[in-house]
Design a protein around this motif. Structure first.
Motif, short mmCIF file in Angstrom:
data_model
loop_
_atom_site.label_atom_id
_atom_site.label_comp_id
_atom_site.label_asym_id
_atom_site.label_seq_id
_atom_site.Cartn_x
_atom_site.Cartn_y
_atom_site.Cartn_z
N ASP B 66 0.82 -1.21 0.00
CA ASP B 66 0.00 0.00 0.00
C ASP B 66 0.85 1.26 0.00
O ASP B 66 0.42 2.30 -0.50
N GLU B 67 2.06 1.16 0.55
CA GLU B 67 2.95 2.31 0.49
C GLU B 67 3.42 2.53 -0.96
O GLU B 67 3.46 3.66 -1.44
N ILE B 68 3.73 1.44 -1.65
CA ILE B 68 4.11 1.57 -3.06
C ILE B 68 2.96 2.17 -3.87
O ILE B 68 3.17 3.02 -4.74
N LEU B 69 1.74 1.76 -3.55
CA LEU B 69 0.58 2.19 -4.34
C LEU B 69 -0.02 3.52 -3.87
O LEU B 69 -0.96 4.03 -4.49
N ARG B 70 0.54 4.07 -2.80
CA ARG B 70 -0.03 5.30 -2.22
C ARG B 70 -0.21 6.39 -3.27
O ARG B 70 0.72 6.73 -4.01
N ASP B 71 -1.43 6.92 -3.37
CA ASP B 71 -1.76 8.04 -4.27
C ASP B 71 -1.58 7.71 -5.75
O ASP B 71 -1.64 8.61 -6.59
N ALA B 72 -1.36 6.45 -6.08
CA ALA B 72 -1.09 6.12 -7.49
C ALA B 72 -2.35 6.24 -8.34
O ALA B 72 -2.30 6.11 -9.56
N ASP B 73 -3.49 6.50 -7.72
CA ASP B 73 -4.68 6.84 -8.50
C ASP B 73 -4.61 8.31 -8.95
O ASP B 73 -5.35 8.71 -9.84
N VAL B 75 -1.21 10.22 -8.91
CA VAL B 75 0.09 10.51 -9.51
C VAL B 75 0.65 9.22 -10.11
O VAL B 75 0.15 8.14 -9.84
N ASP B 76 1.69 9.37 -10.92
CA ASP B 76 2.32 8.20 -11.51
C ASP B 76 3.41 7.65 -10.60
O ASP B 76 4.18 8.40 -10.01
N VAL B 77 3.42 6.32 -10.48
CA VAL B 77 4.43 5.62 -9.70
C VAL B 77 5.02 4.54 -10.59
O VAL B 77 4.28 3.84 -11.29
N ALA B 78 6.34 4.39 -10.57
CA ALA B 78 6.98 3.36 -11.38
C ALA B 78 7.57 2.27 -10.49
O ALA B 78 8.22 2.58 -9.48
N PHE B 79 7.32 1.04 -10.85
CA PHE B 79 7.85 -0.12 -10.12
C PHE B 79 8.72 -0.87 -11.12
O PHE B 79 8.21 -1.44 -12.09
N LEU B 80 10.02 -0.83 -10.89
CA LEU B 80 10.96 -1.38 -11.87
C LEU B 80 11.32 -2.81 -11.52
O LEU B 80 11.58 -3.14 -10.36
N VAL B 81 11.36 -3.64 -12.53
CA VAL B 81 11.69 -5.05 -12.34
C VAL B 81 12.78 -5.42 -13.34
O VAL B 81 12.66 -5.13 -14.53
N VAL B 82 13.83 -6.05 -12.88
CA VAL B 82 14.90 -6.51 -13.76
C VAL B 82 14.31 -7.56 -14.72
O VAL B 82 13.52 -8.41 -14.30
#
Lengths: 299, 299
Positions: B66-73, B75-82
């Motif tokens: 939920d911290e990663i997703l906070r406000d992602a409705d 603003v934009d949030v990027a989750f990077l995966v190798v």
């Protein structure tokens, strides 16, 4: 240097930064355009890369590779492939020819449907061999892929089914007469592929009991789950999940334009995967019932 | 919007142009750093993207999404995966949680070892299920992956073997005492993986005749071909081909640093594939002899 650059799945922005640099630094740029298609035309690529792009058809790549490789020991040449350079075809011939001419090469990888299908939520570890489903003709109904699907199902594995595309094909008559007149491109849809599958099963006189003592490989249309994936990686990407029967009854419009592919779900299927894919289900209740009752998914 | 962005195989330039745009436009950027590693540190990513990158370990992604997703409705949030976002792990949990919070998400795909292994020249269509080989411990010698290799071999299919990585692991003692002290990272090498394989075969009291009536699945070290792939997609990428026995006798230096993987070659093996891989053979004559004599490759 010859750069083999994967373009990824959809448009000019799916190239990697490294791939873009290689293209911009190349003296000549070729686009391999016979094993897959991008969602955009080569003009978009040319505008974005600031380079002329020469479309290389199968004849050119197979018969005239020395032209592609010309001077590539001295200048950079980029050979662009939709998806990953080793996805649909390995291009080994071209690379061995480069070696023979002492042309060094570098591969710049990208996503292909072979790994992007992971977006359906089924663990990639539980996929077996991938199959290609060819168009039936009046006289030719190839079915060797069906046995491969069953080999996967016997092990509980999922099968990624890639669907035929016919680009720059000649009619038998034009081929016989040596006329370079090409048929319009054709892309197999999910309903077409599944109807071919169902017709093969009917020919077998199939009922689950007759086809196999193992219900998992019987491919009963009412109790075999599948998930379609259209235009994977494009903004218009669409997934639809359901039984083979449910998917076969949908119009082509339910899947949108090409390219289409679908996955036949094997028994190594878990609760999280069920819950991920139910969001795209034709009939959510039936998806869960078949998942729990037939596939024995346990929470 | 939550962007799940695949970073590709090696460094900051393997991101796609589309992925780069998503990162630059994001308010927060997380890097998933427990299922694979890039060839470069997060400082290189931060400098190139012009963004602070927060490393998200497994605890954070699983317990604190939920911290990663906070406000992602909003603003934009990027989750990077190798690699690709759905390569090693599907991240379905995070995406279902996003759905529950009405956070829209977009996946930006990239290459992963699952498709880039195509660079070895073996057709991706002829791979069966992928296996992961875990480190043996004093008390635990997991071997279920070996049966999966054999399931593939029975069908003539190749097996991509991914090798264990231990990142941010606690010793049993530190775990028991709740001390957040982590062991140094460990990456399994090809010789380690093959020596574990050979020791399992020895335990079975294996000779080809005893192990299986089917010679193709016996995994005779002297007549089973394999191709290693280290650091796929990096400039220092290295491939080595040979029998299991030949590869097991090489030093780790022959493969270079992590990450290592290798492919056990099945019988659906063709002349062009033989000729492509012979270039990396420990012993070219033996590679061709086993290919032709045991694998029955025909020109």
């Amino acid at each position: 240097m010859l750069y083999l650059v994967g373009l990824g799945l959809h448009d000019e922005k799916d190239v990697t930064v490294r791939g873009m640099e290689a293209i911009k630094g190349s003296e000549r740029v070729y686009l391999e355009a016979y094993t897959s298609i991008l969602g955009v035309g080569k003009e978009r690529l040319e505008a974005f890369y600031g380079k002329e792009v020469v479309v290389a058809d199968r004849d050119m790549v197979e018969m005239d590779s020395d032209e592609i490789l010309r001077d590539a020991d001295k200048v950079d040449v980029a050979f662009l492939v939709v998806g990953d350079p080793f996805g649909a075809t390995t291009h080994s011939d071209l690379l061995l020819r480069a070696d023979a001419l002492s042309v060094p090469y570098t591969v710049i990888h990208n996503a292909s449907v072979m790994n992007a299908v992971g977006a359906l939520g089924l663990a990639l570890y539980n996929y077996g061999q991938t199959v290609s489903i060819p168009f039936f003709t009046d006289s030719w109904r190839p079915d060797s892929w069906l046995e491969r699907v069953r080999e996967n199902l016997r092990l509980g594995l999922h099968t990624l089914c890639l669907l035929d595309i016919k680009v720059k094909e000649q009619s038998e008559e034009n081929l016989a007469r040596g006329r370079k007149i090409f048929e319009p491109p054709r892309y197999m849809s999910v309903p077409c592929a599944i109807s071919q599958l169902l017709s093969l099963l009917e020919e077998e006189g199939q009922t689950p009991a007759e086809a196999s003592s193992d219900d998992a490989v019987a491919l009963n249309p009412a109790t075999t789950l599948a998930i379609s994936a259209s235009r994977v990686g494009a903004p218009s990407q669409r997934f639809v999940s359901g039984t083979l029967e449910e998917l076969s009854k949908l119009d082509e419009e339910a899947f949108g334009g090409p390219l289409h592919s679908f996955v036949i779900v094997g028994r190594r299927f878990h609760a999280l995967e069920r819950d991920f894919a139910v969001r795209w289900a034709v009939d959510k209740d039936n998806w869960n019932q078949v998942s729990n009752g037939v596939y024995k998914v346990r929470d």
